[in-house]
Design a protein around this motif. Structure first.
Motif, PDB file in Angstrom:
ATOM      1  N   LEU A  15     -11.287  -4.772  14.916  1.00  0.00           N
ATOM      2  CA  LEU A  15     -10.423  -3.803  14.235  1.00  0.00           C
ATOM      3  C   LEU A  15      -9.062  -3.664  14.933  1.00  0.00           C
ATOM      4  O   LEU A  15      -8.029  -3.547  14.273  1.00  0.00           O
ATOM      5  N   GLY A  16      -9.062  -3.707  16.248  1.00  0.00           N
ATOM      6  CA  GLY A  16      -7.816  -3.578  16.998  1.00  0.00           C
ATOM      7  C   GLY A  16      -6.886  -4.761  16.791  1.00  0.00           C
ATOM      8  O   GLY A  16      -5.676  -4.590  16.600  1.00  0.00           O
ATOM      9  N   VAL A  17      -7.449  -5.965  16.814  1.00  0.00           N
ATOM     10  CA  VAL A  17      -6.631  -7.156  16.569  1.00  0.00           C
ATOM     11  C   VAL A  17      -6.104  -7.126  15.138  1.00  0.00           C
ATOM     12  O   VAL A  17      -4.929  -7.421  14.875  1.00  0.00           O
ATOM     13  N   GLY A  18      -6.965  -6.736  14.204  1.00  0.00           N
ATOM     14  CA  GLY A  18      -6.535  -6.615  12.812  1.00  0.00           C
ATOM     15  C   GLY A  18      -5.438  -5.577  12.640  1.00  0.00           C
ATOM     16  O   GLY A  18      -4.453  -5.802  11.928  1.00  0.00           O
ATOM     17  N   ALA A  19      -5.590  -4.434  13.306  1.00  0.00           N
ATOM     18  CA  ALA A  19      -4.574  -3.379  13.221  1.00  0.00           C
ATOM     19  C   ALA A  19      -3.259  -3.847  13.817  1.00  0.00           C
ATOM     20  O   ALA A  19      -2.187  -3.560  13.277  1.00  0.00           O
ATOM     21  N   GLY A  20      -3.326  -4.590  14.923  1.00  0.00           N
ATOM     22  CA  GLY A  20      -2.107  -5.115  15.533  1.00  0.00           C
ATOM     23  C   GLY A  20      -1.402  -6.102  14.616  1.00  0.00           C
ATOM     24  O   GLY A  20      -0.179  -6.040  14.437  1.00  0.00           O
ATOM     25  N   ALA A  21      -2.175  -6.999  14.020  1.00  0.00           N
ATOM     26  CA  ALA A  21      -1.586  -7.980  13.096  1.00  0.00           C
ATOM     27  C   ALA A  21      -1.008  -7.288  11.864  1.00  0.00           C
ATOM     28  O   ALA A  21       0.089  -7.628  11.400  1.00  0.00           O
ATOM     29  N   PHE A  22      -1.733  -6.307  11.351  1.00  0.00           N
ATOM     30  CA  PHE A  22      -1.263  -5.560  10.186  1.00  0.00           C
ATOM     31  C   PHE A  22       0.046  -4.842  10.501  1.00  0.00           C
ATOM     32  O   PHE A  22       0.984  -4.834   9.701  1.00  0.00           O
ATOM     33  N   GLY A  23       0.115  -4.251  11.678  1.00  0.00           N
ATOM     34  CA  GLY A  23       1.333  -3.565  12.078  1.00  0.00           C
ATOM     35  C   GLY A  23       2.511  -4.506  12.223  1.00  0.00           C
ATOM     36  O   GLY A  23       3.635  -4.189  11.817  1.00  0.00           O
ATOM     37  N   ALA A  24       2.260  -5.686  12.786  1.00  0.00           N
ATOM     38  CA  ALA A  24       3.333  -6.645  13.007  1.00  0.00           C
ATOM     39  C   ALA A  24       3.810  -7.307  11.720  1.00  0.00           C
ATOM     40  O   ALA A  24       4.994  -7.616  11.578  1.00  0.00           O
ATOM     41  N   HIS A  25       2.900  -7.530  10.790  1.00  0.00           N
ATOM     42  CA  HIS A  25       3.248  -8.297   9.600  1.00  0.00           C
ATOM     43  C   HIS A  25       3.254  -7.462   8.319  1.00  0.00           C
ATOM     44  O   HIS A  25       4.141  -7.618   7.496  1.00  0.00           O
ATOM     45  N   GLY A  26       2.260  -6.627   8.146  1.00  0.00           N
ATOM     46  CA  GLY A  26       2.130  -5.896   6.895  1.00  0.00           C
ATOM     47  C   GLY A  26       2.923  -4.605   6.818  1.00  0.00           C
ATOM     48  O   GLY A  26       3.140  -4.086   5.732  1.00  0.00           O
ATOM     49  N   LEU A  27       3.323  -4.094   7.962  1.00  0.00           N
ATOM     50  CA  LEU A  27       4.008  -2.797   7.959  1.00  0.00           C
ATOM     51  C   LEU A  27       5.490  -2.892   8.304  1.00  0.00           C
ATOM     52  O   LEU A  27       6.130  -1.869   8.514  1.00  0.00           O
ATOM     53  N   SER A  28       6.033  -4.082   8.353  1.00  0.00           N
ATOM     54  CA  SER A  28       7.439  -4.217   8.775  1.00  0.00           C
ATOM     55  C   SER A  28       8.389  -3.445   7.863  1.00  0.00           C
ATOM     56  O   SER A  28       9.300  -2.773   8.351  1.00  0.00           O
ATOM     57  N   SER A  29       8.176  -3.497   6.554  1.00  0.00           N
ATOM     58  CA  SER A  29       9.074  -2.750   5.654  1.00  0.00           C
ATOM     59  C   SER A  29       8.854  -1.239   5.782  1.00  0.00           C
ATOM     60  O   SER A  29       9.794  -0.456   5.654  1.00  0.00           O
ATOM     61  N   TYR A  30       7.604  -0.831   6.047  1.00  0.00           N
ATOM     62  CA  TYR A  30       7.307   0.590   6.257  1.00  0.00           C
ATOM     63  C   TYR A  30       8.050   1.102   7.493  1.00  0.00           C
ATOM     64  O   TYR A  30       8.638   2.178   7.476  1.00  0.00           O
ATOM     65  N   PHE A  31       8.022   0.289   8.557  1.00  0.00           N
ATOM     66  CA  PHE A  31       8.677   0.704   9.794  1.00  0.00           C
ATOM     67  C   PHE A  31      10.202   0.618   9.689  1.00  0.00           C
ATOM     68  O   PHE A  31      10.904   1.234  10.484  1.00  0.00           O
ATOM     69  N   GLU A  32      10.718  -0.141   8.728  1.00  0.00           N
ATOM     70  CA  GLU A  32      12.162  -0.109   8.480  1.00  0.00           C
ATOM     71  C   GLU A  32      12.565   1.245   7.905  1.00  0.00           C
ATOM     72  O   GLU A  32      13.625   1.779   8.227  1.00  0.00           O
ATOM     73  N   LYS A  33      11.690   1.825   7.068  1.00  0.00           N
ATOM     74  CA  LYS A  33      11.960   3.151   6.495  1.00  0.00           C
ATOM     75  C   LYS A  33      11.725   4.265   7.504  1.00  0.00           C
ATOM     76  O   LYS A  33      12.399   5.283   7.489  1.00  0.00           O
ATOM     77  N   PHE A  34      10.697   4.063   8.353  1.00  0.00           N
ATOM     78  CA  PHE A  34      10.305   5.088   9.327  1.00  0.00           C
ATOM     79  C   PHE A  34      10.232   4.456  10.723  1.00  0.00           C
ATOM     80  O   PHE A  34       9.147   4.295  11.294  1.00  0.00           O
TER      81      PHE A  34
END
Length: 124
Positions: A15-34
């Motif tokens: 789960l941790g590796v998945g969360a890290g990958a998700f944060g790095a790749h899947g959430l990039s546009s989310y983190f651009e907003k926030f």
């Protein structure tokens, strides 16, 4: 007890590796907003993975020192992951800042868990 901690450690590492990958790749546009939430997410993942590895230490100690302190230590590390990292994950996705008030409870669980493992080894 060691088998349970190995299973939990493996599950939480996945789960941790998945969360890290998700944060790095899947959430990039989310983190651009926030952008202020990216660091919070990173902290959640980091502590999640560190303490998932700690569950393997608890498993090893449960075999070496089969006392209740090792069991308490492992379960407190698990509680810390759920409360500390879980509250930060929820904070990131809901943007409810009050969730940050829960996070220190998980930090105390981490400290208590490591303390239990220390005492188990010390007393053996």
């Amino acid at each position: 007890m060691s088998k349970i901690f190995v299973i939990l450690g493996s599950l939480f590492m996945i789960l941790g590796v998945g969360a890290g990958a998700f944060g790095a790749h899947g959430l990039s546009s989310y983190f651009e907003k926030f952008p202020n939430l990216a660091g919070t997410y990173d902290t959640a993942v980091r502590y999640h993975v560190y303490h998932a590895l700690g569950l393997f230490a608890a498993a090893w100690l449960a075999d070496k020192y089969p006392v209740s302190l090792t069991t308490w230590g492992g379960y407190l590390l698990l509680a810390g992951i759920l409360i500390f990292s879980g509250s930060l994950y929820l904070l990131v996705f809901t943007r409810q800042s009050w969730l940050g008030a829960i996070t220190p409870i998980g930090g105390v669980a981490f400290i208590a868990g490591w303390g239990c493992l220390l005492l188990a080894a010390w007393r053996a």
